[in-house]
Write a protein that holds these residues in place. Structure first.
Motif, short mmCIF file in Angstrom:
data_model
loop_
_atom_site.label_atom_id
_atom_site.label_comp_id
_atom_site.label_asym_id
_atom_site.label_seq_id
_atom_site.Cartn_x
_atom_site.Cartn_y
_atom_site.Cartn_z
N THR A 197 -23.90 -15.83 -33.48
CA THR A 197 -22.63 -16.17 -32.84
C THR A 197 -22.67 -17.58 -32.26
O THR A 197 -21.69 -18.32 -32.32
CB THR A 197 -22.33 -15.15 -31.73
N ASN A 198 -23.85 -17.99 -31.72
CA ASN A 198 -23.92 -19.28 -31.06
C ASN A 198 -24.21 -20.41 -32.04
O ASN A 198 -23.70 -21.50 -31.92
CB ASN A 198 -24.99 -19.26 -29.96
N SER A 199 -25.09 -20.20 -33.04
CA SER A 199 -25.50 -21.28 -33.92
C SER A 199 -24.84 -21.24 -35.28
O SER A 199 -24.80 -22.23 -35.97
CB SER A 199 -27.01 -21.25 -34.11
N GLY A 200 -24.31 -20.12 -35.72
CA GLY A 200 -23.65 -20.04 -37.01
C GLY A 200 -24.62 -19.84 -38.17
O GLY A 200 -24.19 -19.83 -39.32
N GLN A 201 -25.93 -19.70 -37.92
CA GLN A 201 -26.88 -19.50 -38.99
C GLN A 201 -26.90 -18.03 -39.42
O GLN A 201 -26.66 -17.14 -38.63
CB GLN A 201 -28.27 -19.94 -38.56
N ILE A 202 -27.19 -17.82 -40.71
CA ILE A 202 -27.22 -16.47 -41.28
C ILE A 202 -28.67 -16.04 -41.46
O ILE A 202 -29.46 -16.77 -42.08
CB ILE A 202 -26.47 -16.43 -42.62
N ASN A 203 -29.01 -14.90 -40.90
CA ASN A 203 -30.38 -14.42 -41.04
C ASN A 203 -30.55 -13.67 -42.36
O ASN A 203 -29.59 -13.43 -43.10
CB ASN A 203 -30.76 -13.53 -39.85
N SER A 204 -31.77 -13.29 -42.66
CA SER A 204 -32.08 -12.65 -43.94
C SER A 204 -31.51 -11.24 -44.05
O SER A 204 -31.44 -10.70 -45.16
CB SER A 204 -33.60 -12.60 -44.14
N ASN A 205 -31.10 -10.66 -42.94
CA ASN A 205 -30.55 -9.30 -42.96
C ASN A 205 -29.03 -9.31 -42.99
O ASN A 205 -28.40 -8.30 -42.69
CB ASN A 205 -31.04 -8.53 -41.72
N SER A 206 -28.42 -10.43 -43.36
CA SER A 206 -26.97 -10.54 -43.38
C SER A 206 -26.40 -9.88 -44.63
O SER A 206 -27.06 -9.78 -45.68
CB SER A 206 -26.55 -12.01 -43.32
N VAL A 207 -25.16 -9.46 -44.54
CA VAL A 207 -24.49 -8.85 -45.69
C VAL A 207 -24.22 -9.90 -46.77
O VAL A 207 -24.16 -9.58 -47.96
CB VAL A 207 -23.18 -8.18 -45.23
#
Length: 462
Positions: free
Chosen positions: A39-49
């Motif tokens: 929410t704060n940085s906008g980065q997508i982690n590896s567990n994202s859809v």
């Protein structure tokens, strides 16, 4: 006393040191937790859809998402809230989809339609398999990223989940903390994309309009002629294309493109830009595009002609053929323009129409923009052959670009008009020896001498 004071200060210093180290050990953990928050940085982690979609067996949909340049938009959407993705099976995009509609979506000029189509499959909220109505008569509507609504119902007989017109075959196929993916049996097509495709196919948006010319005066009555009755859209322009051409490079530079006529029914400049982008994406025709845009002003000239209602067929030599051109062929003033003019046919021809013509009539002579030369087409080896002799070229990549106004056909050679060699007979002048004119008296004297056989002794009597 001094030792006691020293011991107390050492104990206080050690307590302060332990307290400071505990604070420092707590700070990195907090900062790491905040930086990993999407929410704060906008980065997508590896567990994202979104990562699950790219790594899933829905390869066709993932490829379309990358071609539509939607990854950054979807990353921003996932960073704000959960999403629901409806993923068609690969067979629905490979075999079940209309080839003409798929070609329409993949054209560079229709990127907006492709983006709207894909965003129509994504809802900016999480809807699981339990989000469908329980009764077939009930209907739920959800707004997609394309600002259009999707209808959720149940099948009347089987009770299967239905989204729009597609059946959900794999509910909750992939679930992640920030979204869910449902597998569906077919592609969802919004009405806006369908309308764009229908307009492009029926050529409504680019129908030709007859140019409005200056009023004509009758030389006998010196009165204005009555205007011609209005023509239907799509009729050819009144003037021949040669009269609408700009002056050649030896006379004056080509003028800027016109505004597209007073009715603004079509935009020739956008269509020329579209077909040049298609050449670049198709590959193997970069030299042709470079000549049209950089070396000459033909792209601008073609855009003006198409804006005024004319149609063109471009015989585009590939890069291998263009590489065979010598410096002498391109160094003369206006040589690139003349070469390209010979590859522009003022007709709309496709691979099918040209092949049917040469099969039926044998040799066909097409007018070119390089007057008065014509390009000869004939059937050879099941294809269309242009030119004659060593300077011929075959139809190599048919129908690279066809939109109803501009047709681009790839050929494997550069065409040149036949050289008009005028055999001038150099007649050698024959010497005419004029005999001296003799008078009447001399003529009588020569006759008298001839009677006695003495005329040969006098040169004037010979």
């Amino acid at each position: 006393m001094g030792f006691h004071i020293y011991g107390v200060s050492k104990l206080a210093f050690m307590s302060y040191l332990f307290l400071f180290s505990g604070i420092c050990s707590a700070l990195p953990e907090n900062s790491t937790t905040r930086s990993s928050s999407p929410t704060n940085s906008g980065q997508i982690n590896s567990n994202s859809v979104l990562v699950a979609l790219l790594d899933s067996h829905y390869t066709e949909l993932a490829e379309l998402v990358e071609k539509a340049l939607l990854l950054q938009t979807l990353e921003e959407t996932v960073g704000k809230h959960n999403i629901t993705i409806f993923a068609p099976k690969n067979e629905a995009l490979e075999r079940d989809l209309d080839p003409e509609f798929k070609r329409f979506l993949l054209e560079p000029g229709n990127l907006k339609s492709l983006q709207n189509l894909l965003m129509f499959h994504i809802i900016p909220t999480r809807i699981g398999s339990d989000g469908w109505p329980t009764h077939p008569e009930l209907t739920h509507h959800h707004r997609t990223l394309s600002k259009e609504n999707l209808r959720f119902t149940r099948h009347e007989e089987t009770g299967d989940r239905i989204v729009d017109r597609a059946r959900v075959i794999h509910p909750d196929s992939l679930t992640r903390p920030d979204g869910v993916i449902h597998g569906i049996e077919r592609l969802l097509i919004p009405q806006s994309v369908q309308d764009d495709f229908n307009k492009r196919r029926s050529l409504r948006s680019i129908s030709a309009v007859k140019p409005e010319g200056a009023p004509e005066v009758d030389p006998r009555t010196h009165r204005l002629k009555k205007p011609a009755p209005p023509t239907k859209p799509g009729s050819p322009p009144a003037l021949p294309i040669y009269d609408a051409l700009a002056p050649g490079p030896s006379l004056a530079p080509a003028p800027a493109p016109g505004p597209g006529g007073p009715h603004h029914h079509f935009n020739g400049e956008a269509q020329v830009k579209d077909f040049i982008h298609t050449l670049l994406h198709y590959g193997g025709y970069n030299e042709m595009a470079d000549i049209l845009v950089n070396l000459t002003s033909l792209a601008t000239e073609m855009g003006r002609l198409v804006s005024e209602g004319y149609v063109l067929t471009v015989l585009a030599p590939n890069d291998e053929a263009m590489a065979k051109l010598t410096t002498e062929q391109l160094s003369e003033p206006g040589a690139p323009e003349q070469i390209m003019y010979y590859h522009l046919i003022p007709e709309y021809q496709t691979e099918e129409s040209m092949y049917n013509a040469v099969r039926r009539f044998g040799k066909i002579r097409y007018d070119t923009l390089r007057l008065p030369h014509k390009v000869v087409a004939q059937e050879a080896d099941g294809s269309v052959k242009f030119g004659q002799g060593d300077g011929s070229a075959y139809l190599f990549d048919p129908d690279i670009y066809t939109d109803g106004r501009i047709s681009v056909q790839g050929i494997d050679g550069v065409l040149f008009p036949p050289e008009e060699v005028e055999t001038k007979k150099t007649a050698q002048p024959t010497k005419v020896v004029s005999k001296p004119r003799r008078g009447k008296l001399l003529e009588v004297a020569c006759r008298m001498l001839g009677a006695f056989g003495q005329d040969s002794q006098f040169t004037t009597c010979q």
